[in-house]
Design a protein around this motif. Sequence first.
Motif, PDB file in Angstrom:
ATOM      1  N   VAL A 133     -44.262   5.777 -26.072  1.00  0.00           N
ATOM      2  CA  VAL A 133     -43.058   6.943 -26.369  1.00  0.00           C
ATOM      3  C   VAL A 133     -42.394   6.552 -24.657  1.00  0.00           C
ATOM      4  O   VAL A 133     -43.116   6.748 -23.840  1.00  0.00           O
ATOM      5  N   GLY A 134     -41.364   6.548 -25.064  1.00  0.00           N
ATOM      6  CA  GLY A 134     -40.824   6.275 -23.539  1.00  0.00           C
ATOM      7  C   GLY A 134     -38.731   6.587 -24.197  1.00  0.00           C
ATOM      8  O   GLY A 134     -38.430   7.153 -24.655  1.00  0.00           O
ATOM      9  N   THR A 135     -38.591   6.693 -22.684  1.00  0.00           N
ATOM     10  CA  THR A 135     -36.366   6.727 -22.682  1.00  0.00           C
ATOM     11  C   THR A 135     -36.065   5.447 -23.315  1.00  0.00           C
ATOM     12  O   THR A 135     -36.942   4.188 -22.459  1.00  0.00           O
ATOM     13  N   PRO A 136     -34.877   5.150 -23.516  1.00  0.00           N
ATOM     14  CA  PRO A 136     -34.480   3.819 -23.801  1.00  0.00           C
ATOM     15  C   PRO A 136     -34.510   3.132 -23.027  1.00  0.00           C
ATOM     16  O   PRO A 136     -34.730   1.334 -23.321  1.00  0.00           O
ATOM     17  N   ASN A 167     -25.814   9.552 -27.852  1.00  0.00           N
ATOM     18  CA  ASN A 167     -24.430   9.061 -27.361  1.00  0.00           C
ATOM     19  C   ASN A 167     -24.178   7.505 -25.843  1.00  0.00           C
ATOM     20  O   ASN A 167     -24.744   6.446 -26.179  1.00  0.00           O
ATOM     21  N   GLU A 168     -23.151   7.914 -25.685  1.00  0.00           N
ATOM     22  CA  GLU A 168     -22.757   6.278 -25.364  1.00  0.00           C
ATOM     23  C   GLU A 168     -23.694   5.737 -24.234  1.00  0.00           C
ATOM     24  O   GLU A 168     -24.338   4.639 -23.989  1.00  0.00           O
ATOM     25  N   ASP A 169     -24.796   6.839 -23.324  1.00  0.00           N
ATOM     26  CA  ASP A 169     -25.946   6.262 -22.880  1.00  0.00           C
ATOM     27  C   ASP A 169     -26.559   6.054 -23.462  1.00  0.00           C
ATOM     28  O   ASP A 169     -26.714   4.653 -22.357  1.00  0.00           O
ATOM     29  N   THR A 195     -24.989  14.201 -36.700  1.00  0.00           N
ATOM     30  CA  THR A 195     -24.262  14.339 -36.426  1.00  0.00           C
ATOM     31  C   THR A 195     -23.629  12.673 -37.243  1.00  0.00           C
ATOM     32  O   THR A 195     -24.415  12.652 -37.850  1.00  0.00           O
ATOM     33  N   LYS A 196     -21.681  12.930 -36.612  1.00  0.00           N
ATOM     34  CA  LYS A 196     -21.874  10.949 -37.946  1.00  0.00           C
ATOM     35  C   LYS A 196     -22.011   9.854 -37.150  1.00  0.00           C
ATOM     36  O   LYS A 196     -22.762   9.026 -37.385  1.00  0.00           O
TER      37      LYS A 196
END
Length: 449
Positions: A133-136, A167-169, A195-196
């Motif tokens: 489990v992690g952040t990208p 989101n872009e991050d 969202t789109k």
Amino acid sequence: MEQDYEDEVKTFQSLGICEQLVEACESLGWKNPSKIQVEAIPHALEGKDLIGLAQTGSGKTGAFALPILQALLDAPQAFFACVLSPTRELAIQIAEQFEALGSGIGIKCAVLVGGVDMVQQAINLAKRPHIIVGTPGRLVDHLTNTKGFSLRTLKYLVFDEADRLLNEDFQKSIDEILNEIPRERKTYLFSATMTKKVRKLQRASLRNPVKIEAATKYSTVDTLKQQYCFIPAKYKECYLVYILTEMSGSTSMVFTRTCDATRLLALILRNLGLRAIPISGQMTQAKRLGALNKFKAGECNVLICTDVASRGLDIPSVDMVINYDIPSNSKDYIHRVGRTARAGRSGVAISLVNQYELEWYMQIEKLIGKKLPQFSAQEEEVLMLLERVAEAKRISIMKIKETGGKKRRRGGDDNDDDDDNNNGVEKYMRLKTGKMLKNGKTSKKMKRK
């Protein structure tokens, strides 16, 4: 309607969950599957890709964790599943839930998030855990730099809070992760809002997914009592203190727009004897988790936070959410108020709306499709607090100026201020019990609602 699905499916067993995991659910106090679990688990067990739209607090983690653990029992292997989360705290929470559900079957989890030593994480990866489990960003760091670590045998990929992950991050990191993992896998995409960008990801990484909507497009749960209070901007802190003292027995989360505001408000409230603690993106990971744990343990009952804390955190005892600053993105409102009234409990959400935020507030009402009632507060009663709040603010601003940027560089730790506040606490409590006696009575009355 809620009753209907519980009547149809009363147990996890009837959804196809095996006995070992049913027992794990019972030990966690999960008596009945939630609506998203009822709808998602049977499709997941059939091997389908999923898109799950559900309100925060609706049991999303169980909806993807149980099918993954069941598949792992059938074919055990290392690096079996990977769950991506937009925040460190949420990643830790998801891992804790996997470990709790898998405690009887020896599940090993690794959490890969920023703000924590990479070497220790690499040691954990060398133990070949079943679930990551992690952040990208941090996952990409390990895929690039940690020798021997690869996700080429991955069987399951989960995007939790997918709208925020896109989101872009995170875009570049997610593209890199998708390039590193096998195309032959199961993919689950969960989000409170669609969202789109979520649709774009769906096209890129899911195959013939089953779409499950356990909520209307943008909705809040029925057990949530939502109100607004229209106030002059100059009295905003006064109204906040008034509401918190009225509801003094409650646990509350107060949302602000900026990291600096979390710290200033926490200092003001502590100068007035309230047990407040800030959490924001400026703090180190250790400090953020420390603050969160103090709040969960009940040492502090007011958490002042930015939107970093509004995604997916399940703090079961939150009675009230206060939108001190109205979010400019109305979808963030859904996530913020989703911190209370979770898993069938009741809760209160109060939005403080000043003259500059009216347009944003109207967008929120449009999004949720209802007009909210007004929170009743007598301005004369609120302004009785004005002098004390102004003095607490003056002391807090001086304190921040004295420490300069030191605190922020150290991770925004305000916990050492407690001793300085004792005199202020005693003075405030004397005044409160003297002048504000009727508020104490009101607080009991409001708690019963």
